[in-house]
Design an enzyme around this catalytic site. Structure first.
Site, short mmCIF file in Angstrom:
data_model
loop_
_atom_site.label_atom_id
_atom_site.label_comp_id
_atom_site.label_asym_id
_atom_site.label_seq_id
_atom_site.Cartn_x
_atom_site.Cartn_y
_atom_site.Cartn_z
N GLU A 176 3.52 28.97 68.93
CA GLU A 176 4.85 28.30 68.26
C GLU A 176 3.43 27.67 66.95
O GLU A 176 4.44 26.81 66.84
CB GLU A 176 5.63 27.56 69.06
CG GLU A 176 6.30 28.21 70.30
CD GLU A 176 7.60 28.97 69.06
OE1 GLU A 176 8.18 27.94 68.31
OE2 GLU A 176 8.36 29.70 69.33
N HIS A 252 8.64 21.64 71.92
CA HIS A 252 7.40 21.79 71.70
C HIS A 252 6.74 20.58 71.56
O HIS A 252 7.41 20.02 71.78
CB HIS A 252 7.25 21.64 69.74
CG HIS A 252 7.83 23.48 69.51
ND1 HIS A 252 9.25 23.19 68.35
CD2 HIS A 252 7.23 24.55 69.94
CE1 HIS A 252 9.05 24.92 68.77
NE2 HIS A 252 8.45 25.07 68.79
N CYS A 373 8.17 17.46 61.89
CA CYS A 373 8.12 19.64 62.14
C CYS A 373 8.38 19.93 60.85
O CYS A 373 8.29 20.80 60.79
CB CYS A 373 9.23 19.81 62.59
SG CYS A 373 9.35 18.89 64.60
O1 SUG Z 1 12.57 26.19 66.66
N1 SUG Z 1 14.99 24.34 65.32
C1 SUG Z 1 14.74 24.38 65.36
C2 SUG Z 1 13.75 23.54 65.43
C3 SUG Z 1 11.44 23.71 65.31
C4 SUG Z 1 11.45 21.89 64.88
N2 SUG Z 1 9.68 22.20 65.25
C5 SUG Z 1 8.42 21.50 65.67
N3 SUG Z 1 9.07 20.41 66.98
N4 SUG Z 1 7.66 21.36 65.27
C6 SUG Z 1 13.63 25.48 65.83
O2 SUG Z 1 14.12 25.18 68.09
C7 SUG Z 1 17.63 25.69 65.31
C8 SUG Z 1 18.24 26.78 64.46
C9 SUG Z 1 19.65 26.37 65.39
O3 SUG Z 1 20.48 26.42 65.76
O4 SUG Z 1 20.66 27.31 63.59
C10 SUG Z 1 15.78 25.80 65.08
O5 SUG Z 1 15.88 26.75 64.90
#
Ligand code: SUG
Length: 449
Positions: A176, A252, A373
């Site tokens: 990730e 994460h 993020c």
């Molecule tokens: O991968 N949300 C992302 C959020 C990423 C956050 N990143 C960090 N914590 N670094 C994920 O879960 C949701 C998309 C949706 O449901 O349409 C999404 O992909």
């Protein structure tokens, strides 16, 4: 050492298809906001404003373009045929998540785009990049090829930059990117200790793993990244995330831990063995590079994991300003949660941080994406910066251009039915085409080739 180095934050621009597909199991916000009407224009403005805030603080700030969406080719690869409207309808009948996955603008959360190691940490003295395979979630697993292409275009000089292929996609090696990667140092131009936080590994007897939600990062992929980046054994640590936290929605590590230079802010329940992890980090920092770690713990009594997830307080960015003072860039959601505000006060007091700025990222937060993020940290020396594709570095002029680009092109309301509109596909392609001209990136997208 006489070279100057900077932490440059490269933020992902949110694209014209920003939507709420409920795609990420284990990311509470994503699930809770499934099918909300999204506002891509507001999402893009909020992200851009955050970049401008950092730029105005005197920091170097980069811009990463959105991925090519809608990705009809992916839906065709999955066996859906016909016109765009027919493809969306057929895919939607099978599983609503399929069209949403191929429209998702999730590439904006570039903390997940790659792991980056600065030249002072690597044996060959180059900055190393490994795009994350993101195989835990289908909608994110399709990001890696474009991420690799963009990074190679921006950091193209192979005397300074080394690009690796994503780690082969398999659950055993799920990666990730820098959302689970921390780097501690005294000064940016000095070598640092790199810490990989993982949720899962080949099961070992007696070790606990999450049972409700998936652990997206494996130890095995982190070890592969460490080998590829030629990091020193005695300056790298692998630490297990707390399965209890993952099972409550900490998908994460950057949802529960944050750091900058010698400062580490973490929740009591961030790691499986919290005290052991902190003492190992402290020891390696001190013995290897003379770094005096300032580790600030927030306890469960001060803030529950649930409150950490609601407020995203640990997803704040801690940045060092040109005068060497530190600033916390916190989500404005924290202002609505009194325990989070109190935590910020206590953290500021304990750490000696001099400034706090709040940024409104409501559109991104509804999908579980806070300030940290949205950015990929790249520590670069002056010499390396001079070899970065200059047009992606934020200036007043670029900011104004991007404001105009968003105002002209982005919708302020998006519903799943709009995704089937054939005009929308053309609209998105024209929007992205215009952006590659603004950022002087040439033909970057498949539709431009
Ligand atoms: O991968 N949300 C992302 C959020 C990423 C956050 N990143 C960090 N914590 N670094 C994920 O879960 C949701 C998309 C949706 O449901 O349409 C999404 O992909």
């Amino acid at each position: 050492m006489s070279t100057t180095a900077w932490e440059v934050n490269f933020d992902g621009l949110s694209g014209p298809t920003h939507s709420y597909g409920g795609l990420s199991y284990g990311n509470v916000a994503s699930t809770e906001n499934q099918l909300n009407i999204s506002n891509p224009k507001e999402a893009a403005f909020q992200g851009l404003k955050k970049m401008k805030t950092l730029h105005d603080l005197g920091l170097k700030q980069g811009v990463l373009p959105p991925h090519e969406r809608p990705d009809f080719n992916m839906l065709r690869r999955l066996g859906f045929a016909g016109t765009e409207a027919e493809i969306v309808e057929k895919a939607n009948q099978v599983d609503m998540r399929l069209p949403f996955s191929c429209f998702s603008s999730a590439g904006m959360w570039v903390a997940n785009a790659a792991t980056v190691s600065p030249s002072s940490d690597t044996r060959d003295g180059r900055v190393h990049f490994t795009p994350a395979n993101l195989v835990s979630e289908f909608h994110r697993s399709i990001e890696a090829p474009f991420t690799g292409r963009v990074l190679k275009r921006i950091f193209s000089d192979d005397r300074h930059f080394s690009h690796h292929e994503p780690i082969p996609g398999s659950l055993y090696l799920s990666d990730e990117g820098s959302a689970n990667h921390l780097r501690l140092c005294r000064l940016y131009n000095e070598p640092g200790v790199e810490i990989f936080v993982y949720g899962r590994e080949t099961p070992r007897q007696g070790v606990k793993y999450p049972t409700i939600y998936p652990a997206r990062q494996t130890r095995e992929s982190a070890m592969a990244v460490k080998r590829l980046h030629e990091l020193r054994n005695d300056a790298t640590l692998f630490i297990q995330q707390n399965p209890v936290a993952i099972d409550q929605g900490v998908f994460h590590n950057d949802v529960i831990c944050s750091g900058d230079r010698n400062l580490l802010w973490y929740h009591e329940d961030a790691f499986l063995d919290g005290p052991g992890a902190i003492s190992a980090i402290q020891k390696m920092c001190a013995e290897r590079y003379g770094i005096t770690l300032k580790a600030i713990q927030t306890t469960n009594r001060q803030l529950t994991i649930d409150q950490a997830i609601q407020s995203y307080v640990f997803n704040s960015q801690v940045v060092t300003l040109p005068d060497q003072s530190q600033c916390l860039i916190a989500p404005s959601r924290c202002c609505e949660i009194s325990s989070a505000l109190t935590c910020i006060d206590e953290f500021v007091e304990g750490s000696g941080i001099q400034h706090v700025r709040y940024v409104d990222l409501a559109q991104s937060m509804l999908n579980g994406g806070g300030p940290a993020c949205l950015r990929l940290r790249v520590v670069l020396t002056d010499e390396e910066i001079s070899h970065v594709h200059e047009s992606v570095l934020l200036t007043e002029l670029l900011y104004e251009c991007l404001v105009g680009w968003i105002s002209r092109n982005f919708r302020d309301r998006l519903h799943i039915d709009d995704l089937a509109d054939p005009l929308f596909l053309r609209e998105c392609q024209e929007t992205l085409d215009e952006l590659t001209a603004i950022l002087n990136l040439g033909s970057l997208y498949e539709f431009q080739r």
